[in-house]
Design a protein around this motif. Structure first.
Motif, PDB file in Angstrom:
ATOM      1  N   CYS A 158       1.317  -1.107  -0.074  1.00  0.00           N
ATOM      2  CA  CYS A 158      -0.175  -0.099  -0.291  1.00  0.00           C
ATOM      3  C   CYS A 158       0.596   1.070  -0.014  1.00  0.00           C
ATOM      4  O   CYS A 158       2.213   1.319   0.635  1.00  0.00           O
ATOM      5  N   LEU A 159       0.300   1.986  -1.080  1.00  0.00           N
ATOM      6  CA  LEU A 159       1.412   3.552  -1.231  1.00  0.00           C
ATOM      7  C   LEU A 159       0.899   5.083  -0.486  1.00  0.00           C
ATOM      8  O   LEU A 159       1.217   5.578  -0.873  1.00  0.00           O
ATOM      9  N   GLY A 160      -0.028   4.560  -0.425  1.00  0.00           N
ATOM     10  CA  GLY A 160      -1.206   5.870   0.089  1.00  0.00           C
ATOM     11  C   GLY A 160      -2.485   5.833   0.335  1.00  0.00           C
ATOM     12  O   GLY A 160      -3.296   4.918  -0.247  1.00  0.00           O
ATOM     13  N   MET A 161      -3.248   7.058   0.533  1.00  0.00           N
ATOM     14  CA  MET A 161      -4.813   6.758   1.167  1.00  0.00           C
ATOM     15  C   MET A 161      -5.028   8.660   0.734  1.00  0.00           C
ATOM     16  O   MET A 161      -4.555   8.934   0.254  1.00  0.00           O
ATOM     17  N   ALA A 162      -6.425   8.330  -0.256  1.00  0.00           N
ATOM     18  CA  ALA A 162      -7.211   9.258  -0.224  1.00  0.00           C
ATOM     19  C   ALA A 162      -8.593   9.119  -0.110  1.00  0.00           C
ATOM     20  O   ALA A 162      -9.172   8.462  -0.255  1.00  0.00           O
ATOM     21  N   LEU A 163      -9.618  10.318   0.141  1.00  0.00           N
ATOM     22  CA  LEU A 163     -10.234   9.938   0.555  1.00  0.00           C
ATOM     23  C   LEU A 163     -11.612  11.807  -0.376  1.00  0.00           C
ATOM     24  O   LEU A 163     -10.685  13.053  -0.529  1.00  0.00           O
ATOM     25  N   ALA A 164     -12.296  10.950  -1.070  1.00  0.00           N
ATOM     26  CA  ALA A 164     -13.609  12.285  -1.290  1.00  0.00           C
ATOM     27  C   ALA A 164     -14.400  12.722  -0.090  1.00  0.00           C
ATOM     28  O   ALA A 164     -15.230  11.768  -0.037  1.00  0.00           O
ATOM     29  N   LEU A 165     -14.225  13.661  -0.828  1.00  0.00           N
ATOM     30  CA  LEU A 165     -15.432  14.642   0.567  1.00  0.00           C
ATOM     31  C   LEU A 165     -16.566  15.149   0.337  1.00  0.00           C
ATOM     32  O   LEU A 165     -16.532  15.753  -1.474  1.00  0.00           O
ATOM     33  N   PRO A 166     -17.710  14.876   0.858  1.00  0.00           N
ATOM     34  CA  PRO A 166     -19.388  15.816  -0.200  1.00  0.00           C
ATOM     35  C   PRO A 166     -19.526  16.854   0.372  1.00  0.00           C
ATOM     36  O   PRO A 166     -20.294  17.572   0.208  1.00  0.00           O
ATOM     37  N   ASN A 167     -18.256  17.490   0.403  1.00  0.00           N
ATOM     38  CA  ASN A 167     -18.748  18.740   0.502  1.00  0.00           C
ATOM     39  C   ASN A 167     -17.559  19.892  -0.057  1.00  0.00           C
ATOM     40  O   ASN A 167     -16.090  18.860  -0.086  1.00  0.00           O
ATOM     41  N   PRO A 168     -17.193  20.873   0.028  1.00  0.00           N
ATOM     42  CA  PRO A 168     -15.756  21.721  -0.917  1.00  0.00           C
ATOM     43  C   PRO A 168     -14.585  21.843   0.280  1.00  0.00           C
ATOM     44  O   PRO A 168     -14.509  21.578   1.325  1.00  0.00           O
ATOM     45  N   VAL A 169     -13.542  21.809  -0.577  1.00  0.00           N
ATOM     46  CA  VAL A 169     -12.052  20.979   0.161  1.00  0.00           C
ATOM     47  C   VAL A 169     -11.409  22.767  -0.523  1.00  0.00           C
ATOM     48  O   VAL A 169     -11.034  22.785  -1.769  1.00  0.00           O
ATOM     49  N   THR A 170     -10.833  23.209   0.227  1.00  0.00           N
ATOM     50  CA  THR A 170     -10.010  24.728   0.079  1.00  0.00           C
ATOM     51  C   THR A 170      -8.807  24.011   0.069  1.00  0.00           C
ATOM     52  O   THR A 170      -7.861  23.046  -0.005  1.00  0.00           O
ATOM     53  N   GLU A 171      -7.707  24.770  -1.313  1.00  0.00           N
ATOM     54  CA  GLU A 171      -6.283  24.626  -1.798  1.00  0.00           C
ATOM     55  C   GLU A 171      -5.888  25.569  -0.933  1.00  0.00           C
ATOM     56  O   GLU A 171      -5.969  27.151  -1.523  1.00  0.00           O
ATOM     57  N   PRO A 172      -4.083  25.520  -0.985  1.00  0.00           N
ATOM     58  CA  PRO A 172      -4.202  24.330  -0.556  1.00  0.00           C
ATOM     59  C   PRO A 172      -4.012  23.921   0.563  1.00  0.00           C
ATOM     60  O   PRO A 172      -3.264  22.760   1.226  1.00  0.00           O
ATOM     61  N   ASP A 173      -4.677  24.397   1.293  1.00  0.00           N
ATOM     62  CA  ASP A 173      -4.230  24.042   3.312  1.00  0.00           C
ATOM     63  C   ASP A 173      -5.476  22.837   3.321  1.00  0.00           C
ATOM     64  O   ASP A 173      -5.000  22.264   4.917  1.00  0.00           O
TER      65      ASP A 173
END
Length: 430
Positions: A158-173
């Motif tokens: 396993c090399l990593g994990m990522a999550l999809a969220l049902p709300n806006p996510v600001t970038e880059p913070d």
């Protein structure tokens, strides 16, 4: 901190004439990312196709594929692929025993997690109920622990994990804004919190340590999945609009880049007003696309009550599909399709996409009333019927999860040499 999907454009690998000419080994190493991306998206099924796409010699293509094979990322079939003109070429494919990442998604009524290899390939997703407490820390902890359990049970690294969220996510913070489905404070540092929970979880002896973590909006990630592996392939300006378990999301991919605006908050299409006198939206407005074209809106239009024990999206999709034989369902579909068409027309007027991909419930609305939807969009579009934009159904199953996998894979697609190599030492990869 999350890896931003806005940087997710595959480089061509062509040399900049202004740069000094590099040696063949240096040149080959810079081509590893572009080469892996071409195999990953199915654009280079053979070594000759890769040679042509990268505009390199056969020897260079052979060296590049050899290194990717040594990293355990692809397979090079020594049996040549025939059927075309010229010299037969070796087949290239994603290594089925190669490393994986964990993809996760938070829905309004549950969680889903899956292991994902390269090539947009998901293993069977696992669906879980929401934890009893849905505050950010305990929700993210539940996601991280579910993903870690899958990684521990796998024989693949396993090399990593990522999550999809049902709300806006600001970038880059990586802060979550307007978490409409859960009582999360606006500005929750979701990327940092998720990274902490992933670091706490036990991903087993075959995982990279620490396991890199990333988060992004689910609609953005679904668009990325469709652009790379589905109905959006080949589109230069791809608009995706989707309705999941609740609400409506959208995303725009321009020349391979996700367009997320100055801080990651662009394309909140769910809050486009399509009926000023319509239903209240959680955002405080009325008649948003979000509240007029989601599963709940379809049940309200049909004056029916969904089974509270069953998944709302699945029930709404069945209701839309029954429109061919159920007159009440047909009228409800027409009502919701008219409002969806108004929203799409407004987006077409502003964004001028060359393709629209619909997913979730909207995919079933398109199937139930394709001509009606197209006509509403054309009638309200500045370009009219002569400039009709193709509206097509999504093709990627579990697109949010596939997109989350794309996000987790992105560092390795940019630089495959980040993939850990060597034997396991003291229970950990080197």
């Amino acid at each position: 901190m999350p890896t931003s999907p806005t940087s997710a454009q595959f480089p061509s690998g062509a040399r900049n004439p202004a740069e000094p000419r590099r040696s063949a080994p240096d040149r080959g190493r810079t081509l590893l990312g572009p080469a892996l991306a071409l195999v990953h998206t199915g654009l280079a099924p053979t070594r000759s196709a890769l040679t042509s796409a990268l505009d390199v010699t056969r020897a260079t293509a052979g060296a590049v594929t050899g290194e990717l094979e040594a990293l355990g990322l692809i397979t090079v079939d020594s049996r040549p692929a025939g059927g075309g003109r010229g010299r037969p070429s070796h087949r290239l494919a994603i290594d089925p025993a190669g490393p994986v990442v964990v993809a996760a998604q938070i829905h309004a009524d549950g969680l889903s997690v899956a292991l994902a290899g390269l090539g947009g390939r998901l293993e069977t997703p696992r669906y879980l109920p929401l934890p009893d407490a849905t505050d950010p820390v305990r929700m993210l902890r539940a996601v991280a622990e579910a993903g870690a359990a899958l990684a521990r049970a796998s024989t693949r690294r396993c090399l990593g994990m990522a999550l999809a969220l049902p709300n806006p996510v600001t970038e880059p913070d990586g802060t979550a804004l307007a978490a409409l489905h859960f009582a999360w404070p606006s500005g929750t540092p979701v990327a940092d919190l998720f990274d902490q929970e992933v670091r706490r979880a036990d991903f087993g002896p075959r995982a990279r340590t620490p396991v890199p973590a990333a988060v992004a909006n689910d609609a953005n990630l679904a668009a990325l999945a469709e652009h790379r592996h589905g109905a959006g392939r080949g589109a230069r300006h791809l608009l995706l609009v989707t309705s999941g378990h609740r609400g409506v999301g959208g995303a725009l991919v321009i020349d391979g880049h996700l367009h997320t605006g100055s801080s990651g908050l662009a394309l909140e299409v769910g809050h486009l007003t399509v009926d000023p006198l319509g239903r209240p939206c959680p955002c405080g407005n009325r008649g948003c696309l979000n509240s007029e074209t989601d599963p709940e809106a379809l049940f309200i239009a049909a004056e029916r009550i969904p089974d509270p024990a069953g998944p709302l999206l699945g029930q709404a999709r069945l209701l839309a599909r029954s429109a061919a034989t159920d007159r009440v369902a047909e009228r409800a579909v027409e009502h919701v399709v008219d409002r969806l068409g108004l929203g799409l027309a407004g987006l077409v007027n502003i964004l001028n996409p060359d393709r629209i991909v619909l997913s979730g419930l909207h995919l079933d609305l398109l199937a139930a009333a394709p001509e009606r939807l197209a006509a509403v969009v054309a009638d309200r579009c500045l370009w009219g019927r002569s400039g009709r934009v193709p509206i097509v159904p999504a093709q990627v199953d579990h697109a949010g999860l596939v997109g989350a996998a794309e996000l987790a894979w992105e560092p390795y697609l940019q630089d495959p040499q980040l993939v850990p190599t060597g034997r396991l030492a003291e229970g950990r990869p080197t």
